[in-house]
Write a protein that holds these residues in place. Structure first.
Motif, PDB file in Angstrom:
ATOM      1  N   GLU A   1       0.809  -1.219   0.000  1.00 59.37           N
ATOM      2  CA  GLU A   1       0.000   0.000   0.000  1.00 59.37           C
ATOM      3  C   GLU A   1       0.841   1.269   0.000  1.00 59.37           C
ATOM      4  O   GLU A   1       0.329   2.357  -0.220  1.00 59.37           O
ATOM      5  CB  GLU A   1      -0.913   0.027   1.229  1.00 59.37           C
ATOM      6  CG  GLU A   1      -1.807  -1.185   1.397  1.00 59.37           C
ATOM      7  CD  GLU A   1      -3.048  -1.103   0.540  1.00 59.37           C
ATOM      8  OE1 GLU A   1      -3.235  -0.069  -0.141  1.00 59.37           O
ATOM      9  OE2 GLU A   1      -3.823  -2.072   0.537  1.00 59.37           O
ATOM     10  N   VAL A   2       2.145   1.142   0.270  1.00 55.92           N
ATOM     11  CA  VAL A   2       3.012   2.307   0.458  1.00 55.92           C
ATOM     12  C   VAL A   2       3.944   2.441  -0.741  1.00 55.92           C
ATOM     13  O   VAL A   2       4.858   1.629  -0.936  1.00 55.92           O
ATOM     14  CB  VAL A   2       3.823   2.187   1.760  1.00 55.92           C
ATOM     15  CG1 VAL A   2       4.651   3.454   1.981  1.00 55.92           C
ATOM     16  CG2 VAL A   2       2.906   1.938   2.949  1.00 55.92           C
ATOM     17  N   LEU A   3       3.736   3.471  -1.543  1.00 57.86           N
ATOM     18  CA  LEU A   3       4.559   3.665  -2.739  1.00 57.86           C
ATOM     19  C   LEU A   3       5.923   4.256  -2.404  1.00 57.86           C
ATOM     20  O   LEU A   3       6.873   4.108  -3.177  1.00 57.86           O
ATOM     21  CB  LEU A   3       3.831   4.564  -3.738  1.00 57.86           C
ATOM     22  CG  LEU A   3       2.466   4.048  -4.228  1.00 57.86           C
ATOM     23  CD1 LEU A   3       1.900   4.980  -5.294  1.00 57.86           C
ATOM     24  CD2 LEU A   3       2.563   2.636  -4.750  1.00 57.86           C
ATOM     25  N   ALA A   4       6.040   4.940  -1.273  1.00 56.89           N
ATOM     26  CA  ALA A   4       7.325   5.463  -0.810  1.00 56.89           C
ATOM     27  C   ALA A   4       7.207   5.762   0.675  1.00 56.89           C
ATOM     28  O   ALA A   4       6.209   6.335   1.116  1.00 56.89           O
ATOM     29  CB  ALA A   4       7.721   6.724  -1.578  1.00 56.89           C
ATOM     30  N   TYR A   5       8.209   5.365   1.444  1.00 58.89           N
ATOM     31  CA  TYR A   5       8.232   5.621   2.874  1.00 58.89           C
ATOM     32  C   TYR A   5       8.946   6.934   3.176  1.00 58.89           C
ATOM     33  O   TYR A   5       9.799   7.391   2.409  1.00 58.89           O
ATOM     34  CB  TYR A   5       8.946   4.486   3.617  1.00 58.89           C
ATOM     35  CG  TYR A   5       8.134   3.220   3.760  1.00 58.89           C
ATOM     36  CD1 TYR A   5       7.222   3.067   4.805  1.00 58.89           C
ATOM     37  CD2 TYR A   5       8.276   2.184   2.852  1.00 58.89           C
ATOM     38  CE1 TYR A   5       6.477   1.907   4.949  1.00 58.89           C
ATOM     39  CE2 TYR A   5       7.536   1.008   2.982  1.00 58.89           C
ATOM     40  CZ  TYR A   5       6.636   0.881   4.030  1.00 58.89           C
ATOM     41  OH  TYR A   5       5.892  -0.266   4.153  1.00 58.89           O
ATOM     42  N   ASN A   6       8.609   7.510   4.318  1.00 58.69           N
ATOM     43  CA  ASN A   6       9.332   8.673   4.804  1.00 58.69           C
ATOM     44  C   ASN A   6      10.738   8.253   5.230  1.00 58.69           C
ATOM     45  O   ASN A   6      11.057   7.057   5.294  1.00 58.69           O
ATOM     46  CB  ASN A   6       8.562   9.306   5.962  1.00 58.69           C
ATOM     47  CG  ASN A   6       8.738  10.814   6.020  1.00 58.69           C
ATOM     48  OD1 ASN A   6       9.499  11.395   5.257  1.00 58.69           O
ATOM     49  ND2 ASN A   6       8.024  11.458   6.913  1.00 58.69           N
ATOM     50  N   ASP A   7      11.592   9.223   5.556  1.00 58.78           N
ATOM     51  CA  ASP A   7      13.014   8.935   5.738  1.00 58.78           C
ATOM     52  C   ASP A   7      13.314   7.921   6.839  1.00 58.78           C
ATOM     53  O   ASP A   7      14.129   7.013   6.651  1.00 58.78           O
ATOM     54  CB  ASP A   7      13.774  10.238   6.024  1.00 58.78           C
ATOM     55  CG  ASP A   7      14.010  11.054   4.765  1.00 58.78           C
ATOM     56  OD1 ASP A   7      13.604  10.589   3.685  1.00 58.78           O
ATOM     57  OD2 ASP A   7      14.579  12.156   4.869  1.00 58.78           O
TER      58      ASP A   7
END
Length: 389
Positions: free
Chosen positions: A143-149
């Motif tokens: 579900e997550v196309l990009a995670y935070n740092d």
């Protein structure tokens, strides 16, 4: 699907039983013993998949397009006893390596035994998902196309044990004792470890989590505090505060995350140093904000918007300095539209844009020659947790 499997297996067993009278060849025995066939309803096999045509953009210029197998994970869970279950999940879209601390292949996300000690208490043992807290982490990876740092540079699966206690129907607390990493400190990255540091003899992590539910389950929380031993007298403190508000056709989530690392094992700050093998930075802090809104139209169309920002701060670097220095702030935006054409199958076709920007402080520009940059990705594909059994 489960009913179909049961019918097929039963048919195979009846056929084999009928053939047994004609000979003693072991091939006439059922493939799955009759006494084991009642276990099938307690077996779940799921393929978590996300495939897409990804088009990359760098510095506002198109760079490339290709079909990408972003996510492919096999998840197997089974109940082997009234009070004992097992779960195993393997990731096929990551390079394999064996941890020098836990000796488990890195492509194995989770592999544990879950024991129900009492009606309210359960114990898990094996390779676990660290119970960080926050809803960015709780979401299925597909579900997550990009995670935070913070999460994109974290080790999220470690060997250890955990305990969970259901206080009541609205509140649950968990505690975990895990390895602090999958590998020894000297093997974590290509960065050079400061000479004066000593490997800790007890490289463990302690994670505590509280999940709450309020207002008839419309508002939920997932809060956690963690301490990771990184080296002798060096550790990481991590706080995650996740909040979720859910109504009939929309969901809003917001996470605050703070990590103070005595050693920059994440490597975000250390990667800015100009040396080929930089010395690992010390006393580094990261502050992340992440929010997402999902809004459903009818029953087939969903619009989502994810916004995130992350700030990096450092006290001790290769450059002599006093006090904390703000080094960099990153931003992210992910608008997404999803369409699910089937009523009884969770197969969604989606289109999304993933935009990331970084803004460096004057300190980073002067001391480390950092420049601001931006990247983008247009992604068109499908997402599905495909239940096979």
């Amino acid at each position: 699907m489960k009913h179909l499997v049961n019918v097929v297996v039963l048919g195979m067993s009846l056929f084999a039983f009928g053939q047994q009278k004609q000979g003693n060849d072991s091939l006439t025995n059922p493939l799955i013993p009759v006494e084991k066939q009642n276990l099938l309803p307690d077996l779940d096999l799921v393929f978590f998949m996300r495939y897409a045509l990804d088009s990359d953009i760098g510095e506002s210029k198109f760079t490339s397009s290709r079909f990408n197998g972003n996510e492919l994970r096999l998840d197997l869970s089974a109940k082997v006893h009234d009070r004992v279950g097992v779960r195993f999940r393997h990731r096929f879209t990551a390079p394999p390596s064996t941890g020098t601390l836990d000796h488990v292949n890195s492509t194995v996300d989770i592999a544990f035994v879950d024991v129900k000690a009492t009606e309210k208490l359960n114990v898990t043992l094996g390779k676990l998902s660290a119970d960080w807290g926050g809803y960015e982490y709780d979401l299925n990876p597909i579900e997550v196309l990009a995670y935070n740092d913070i999460l994109s540079h974290s080790e999220n699966y470690m060997v250890g044990f955990g305990m969970g206690y259901q206080i009541n129907e609205k509140h649950r607390v968990t505690g975990q004792v895990l390895n602090a990493s999958t590998s020894k400190l000297k093997d974590i990255s290509t960065m050079t470890i400061p000479d004066r540091l000593e490997e800790t003899k007890v490289p463990l992590a302690f994670v505590g989590n509280w999940r709450g539910s309020f207002w008839h389950n419309q508002f939920q929380t997932s809060y956690s505090y963690s301490y990771f031993s990184q080296a002798k007298n060096k550790g990481m403190y991590y706080i995650a505060l996740g909040n979720k508000l859910q109504r009939t056709n929309w969901i809003w989530m917001y996470d605050f995350q703070y990590s103070h690392d005595a050693l920059d094992t994440r490597g975000i700050m250390s990667a800015m140093f100009p040396e080929e093998h930089p010395i690992m930075a010390e006393q580094v802090s990261y502050i992340d904000h992440w929010t997402r809104v999902d809004y459903s139209f009818f029953s087939k169309l969903t619009l989502s918007l994810t916004l995130m920002t992350s700030g990096a701060y450092v006290k001790n670097t290769a450059v002599e300095s006093k006090g904390n220095k703000h080094v960099r702030t990153t931003y992210g935006v992910i608008p997404t539209v999803q369409y699910c054409p089937f009523k009884k199958l969770d197969l969604r076709f989606y289109a999304a844009y993933v935009g990331r920007w970084s803004k460096n402080s004057s300190y980073a520009k002067e001391e480390f020659s950092q420049v601001n940059d931006n990247t983008g990705r247009i992604s068109i594909g499908f997402i599905t947790p495909l239940h096979v059994l």
